[in-house]
Design an enzyme around this catalytic site. Structure first.
Site, PDB file in Angstrom:
ATOM      1  N   VAL A 104       0.830  -1.205   0.000  1.00  0.00           N
ATOM      2  CA  VAL A 104       0.000   0.000   0.000  1.00  0.00           C
ATOM      3  C   VAL A 104       0.867   1.260   0.000  1.00  0.00           C
ATOM      4  CG1 VAL A 104      -1.906  -1.176   1.176  1.00  0.00           C
ATOM      5  CG2 VAL A 104      -0.191   0.037   2.553  1.00  0.00           C
ATOM      6  N   HIS A 120      -4.330  -4.408  -2.455  1.00  0.00           N
ATOM      7  CA  HIS A 120      -4.764  -4.095  -1.080  1.00  0.00           C
ATOM      8  C   HIS A 120      -4.962  -2.598  -0.857  1.00  0.00           C
ATOM      9  CE1 HIS A 120      -3.158  -8.227   0.482  1.00  0.00           C
ATOM     10  NE2 HIS A 120      -4.351  -8.321  -0.058  1.00  0.00           N
ATOM     11  N   CYS A 151     -14.508  13.162   5.855  1.00  0.00           N
ATOM     12  CA  CYS A 151     -14.924  13.074   4.453  1.00  0.00           C
ATOM     13  C   CYS A 151     -15.287  14.478   3.969  1.00  0.00           C
ATOM     14  CB  CYS A 151     -16.127  12.146   4.333  1.00  0.00           C
ATOM     15  SG  CYS A 151     -16.876  12.187   2.694  1.00  0.00           S
ATOM     16  N   CYS A 154     -19.388  14.555   3.080  1.00  0.00           N
ATOM     17  CA  CYS A 154     -20.474  14.459   4.067  1.00  0.00           C
ATOM     18  C   CYS A 154     -20.040  14.875   5.468  1.00  0.00           C
ATOM     19  CB  CYS A 154     -21.057  13.047   4.073  1.00  0.00           C
ATOM     20  SG  CYS A 154     -19.971  11.816   4.829  1.00  0.00           S
ATOM     21  N   GLY A 190       8.828 -11.260  -3.242  1.00  0.00           N
ATOM     22  CA  GLY A 190       8.761 -10.600  -1.943  1.00  0.00           C
ATOM     23  C   GLY A 190       7.463 -10.786  -1.193  1.00  0.00           C
ATOM     24  N   SER A 192       5.083 -13.671   1.210  1.00  0.00           N
ATOM     25  CA  SER A 192       5.052 -14.969   1.894  1.00  0.00           C
ATOM     26  C   SER A 192       3.972 -15.877   1.303  1.00  0.00           C
ATOM     27  CB  SER A 192       4.824 -14.769   3.390  1.00  0.00           C
ATOM     28  OG  SER A 192       3.621 -14.052   3.592  1.00  0.00           O
ATOM     29  N   ASN A 216      12.499 -14.747  -3.866  1.00  0.00           N
ATOM     30  CA  ASN A 216      12.395 -14.547  -2.415  1.00  0.00           C
ATOM     31  C   ASN A 216      13.648 -15.156  -1.779  1.00  0.00           C
ATOM     32  OD1 ASN A 216      11.499 -14.732   0.401  1.00  0.00           O
ATOM     33  ND2 ASN A 216       9.435 -14.426  -0.399  1.00  0.00           N
ATOM     34  N   GLU A 218      13.792 -16.502   0.977  1.00  0.00           N
ATOM     35  CA  GLU A 218      13.399 -17.655   1.799  1.00  0.00           C
ATOM     36  C   GLU A 218      12.342 -18.486   1.084  1.00  0.00           C
ATOM     37  OE1 GLU A 218      12.079 -16.223   5.598  1.00  0.00           O
ATOM     38  OE2 GLU A 218      13.879 -14.981   5.798  1.00  0.00           O
ATOM     39  N   ALA A 234      14.934  -9.500  -3.999  1.00  0.00           N
ATOM     40  CA  ALA A 234      14.342  -8.931  -5.217  1.00  0.00           C
ATOM     41  C   ALA A 234      15.165  -7.767  -5.760  1.00  0.00           C
ATOM     42  CB  ALA A 234      12.918  -8.480  -4.909  1.00  0.00           C
TER      43      ALA A 234
HETATM   44  P1  OAD Z   1       4.959 -10.834   4.486  1.00  0.00           P
HETATM   45  O1  OAD Z   1       5.539 -10.037   5.585  1.00  0.00           O
HETATM   46  O2  OAD Z   1       3.963 -11.890   4.837  1.00  0.00           O
HETATM   47  O3  OAD Z   1       6.121 -11.547   3.649  1.00  0.00           O
HETATM   48  C1  OAD Z   1       7.231 -10.830   3.208  1.00  0.00           C
HETATM   49  C2  OAD Z   1       8.079 -11.760   2.357  1.00  0.00           C
HETATM   50  O4  OAD Z   1       9.137 -10.999   1.802  1.00  0.00           O
HETATM   51  C3  OAD Z   1       8.716 -12.941   3.100  1.00  0.00           C
HETATM   52  O5  OAD Z   1       8.466 -14.143   2.388  1.00  0.00           O
HETATM   53  C4  OAD Z   1      10.220 -12.606   3.068  1.00  0.00           C
HETATM   54  O6  OAD Z   1      11.033 -13.765   2.974  1.00  0.00           O
HETATM   55  C5  OAD Z   1      10.305 -11.790   1.807  1.00  0.00           C
HETATM   56  N1  OAD Z   1      11.454 -10.872   1.711  1.00  0.00           N
HETATM   57  C6  OAD Z   1      12.100 -10.206   2.700  1.00  0.00           C
HETATM   58  N2  OAD Z   1      13.087  -9.452   2.182  1.00  0.00           N
HETATM   59  C7  OAD Z   1      13.055  -9.629   0.830  1.00  0.00           C
HETATM   60  C8  OAD Z   1      13.806  -9.118  -0.259  1.00  0.00           C
HETATM   61  N3  OAD Z   1      14.824  -8.258  -0.068  1.00  0.00           N
HETATM   62  N4  OAD Z   1      13.493  -9.534  -1.514  1.00  0.00           N
HETATM   63  C9  OAD Z   1      12.474 -10.404  -1.718  1.00  0.00           C
HETATM   64  N5  OAD Z   1      11.736 -10.919  -0.721  1.00  0.00           N
HETATM   65  C10 OAD Z   1      12.012 -10.533   0.538  1.00  0.00           C
HETATM   66  O7  OAD Z   1       4.353  -9.777   3.431  1.00  0.00           O
HETATM   67  P2  OAD Z   1       3.278 -10.018   2.285  1.00  0.00           P
HETATM   68  O8  OAD Z   1       3.383 -11.381   1.717  1.00  0.00           O
HETATM   69  O9  OAD Z   1       3.356  -8.866   1.369  1.00  0.00           O
HETATM   70  O10 OAD Z   1      -2.227  -7.330   3.903  1.00  0.00           O
HETATM   71  O11 OAD Z   1       1.939  -9.910   3.118  1.00  0.00           O
HETATM   72  C11 OAD Z   1       0.725 -10.048   2.459  1.00  0.00           C
HETATM   73  C12 OAD Z   1      -0.326  -9.206   3.149  1.00  0.00           C
HETATM   74  O12 OAD Z   1      -0.361  -9.530   4.541  1.00  0.00           O
HETATM   75  C13 OAD Z   1      -0.038  -7.717   3.140  1.00  0.00           C
HETATM   76  O13 OAD Z   1      -0.413  -7.087   1.936  1.00  0.00           O
HETATM   77  C14 OAD Z   1      -0.859  -7.247   4.289  1.00  0.00           C
HETATM   78  C15 OAD Z   1      -0.502  -8.299   5.309  1.00  0.00           C
HETATM   79  O14 OAD Z   1      -1.446  -8.526   6.293  1.00  0.00           O
HETATM   80  C16 OAD Z   1      -3.113  -6.436   4.319  1.00  0.00           C
HETATM   81  O15 OAD Z   1      -2.794  -5.504   5.036  1.00  0.00           O
HETATM   82  C17 OAD Z   1      -4.497  -6.676   3.820  1.00  0.00           C
END
Ligand code: OAD
Length: 246
Positions: A104, A120, A151, A154, A190, A192, A216, A218, A234
């Site tokens: 975001v 998101h 807002c 409103c 990047g 999970s 990634n 990991e 990345a």
């Molecule tokens: P996560 O915090 O779940 O995962 C981050 C991922 O990035 C992990 O798998 C890390 O291994 C990887 N990572 C860390 N450093 C990196 C790098 N330099 N290059 C590549 N990868 C790297 O974040 P998201 O998967 O984005 O949703 O989380 C998904 C959603 O969960 C978010 O959009 C948010 C959260 O709750 C909402 O807020 C609705």
């Protein structure tokens, strides 16, 4: 870094007719923006149900806004990194390229990618909590002059235009993402891959015939489901793919 697999992936990128990339918090991590689930992840120190649900906002909009105001201030001090810049270049030179992000933070746009599909939502956009009919609006002032903001149509409460837990994805964004899943190459970087429906986009693209790649450092839930799981950051891997070097 010369690596035969990077060269093969690079060739695939250059030959693909249609490429779609899905990014997550890891792409912004090297810019200094915390991920959600890592050792320093936001969900290690904050409970999502207190800050990222409509129920939490209904209970305490001030608390939720203070958290978003803190994140906005931090993000405003961060810069796009080499991963964002590489994807911006792809968006400019590859004929059929779509970038979907779960982030975001707006860093893809700041790096120069236009037409980003914000799965998101955006922390820089607000919308009316009472759904008075006004379209979401951009307000990137840091700090916001009033917390919680109001807002403009409103006078009711405004909320961040982001997707909270338990909320559906904007159907217009979902439709555009669905169209972008008809691709030859689908890359997830990047993330999970534990939060649905975003995590499921990969499977739809694969079912429609895309070659799927994960970038990634990991292993994740997606690693066993992709054609190629590339372990690396990345910001190092993405810049190599259009120009793998000698
Ligand atoms: P996560 O915090 O779940 O995962 C981050 C991922 O990035 C992990 O798998 C890390 O291994 C990887 N990572 C860390 N450093 C990196 C790098 N330099 N290059 C590549 N990868 C790297 O974040 P998201 O998967 O984005 O949703 O989380 C998904 C959603 O969960 C978010 O959009 C948010 C959260 O709750 C909402 O807020 C609705």
């Amino acid at each position: 870094m010369h690596d035969p697999s990077i060269s093969a992936l690079s060739l695939r990128l250059q030959r693909a007719r249609r490429i779609t990339v899905l990014t997550g918090a890891g792409v912004s991590a090297p810019s200094g923006i915390p991920t959600f689930r890592g050792p320093q992840g936001l969900w290690r120190s904050h409970r999502p149900e207190d800050l990222a649900t409509p129920q939490a906002f209904g209970r305490d909009p001030q608390l939720v806004w203070e958290w978003y105001a803190w994140r906005r201030k931090h993000i405003a001090s961060c810069e796009p990194n080499a991963g964002h810049v590489a994807l911006a270049r792809w968006s400019q030179v590859l004929p059929c390229f779509t970038l979907i992000t779960q982030n975001v933070d707006g860093l893809h746009e700041r790096a120069g990618t236009s037409g980003v599909l914000r799965f998101h939502g955006s922390i820089w956009h607000l919308r009316c909590w009472d759904r008075c009919g006004i379209e979401p609006w951009r307000d990137d002032r840091v700090p916001l002059p009033e917390l919680p903001p109001r807002c403009p149509a409103c006078g009711g409460l405004a909320r961040p235009d982001v997707v909270w837990f338990g909320e559906p994805i904007d159907h217009r964004v979902l439709d555009q993402c669905q169209a972008a899943l008809d691709c030859d190459l689908f890359i997830v970087a990047g993330t999970s891959s534990v939060v649905y429906p975003a995590a499921g986009l990969l499977d739809v693209a694969a079912a429609r015939g895309a070659f799927t790649v994960e970038i990634n450092p990991e292993a994740t839930d997606a690693s066993s489901r992709v054609n190629l799981s590339w372990r690396g950051p990345a910001e190092q891997v993405l810049p190599l793919l259009l120009d793998p070097g000698p």
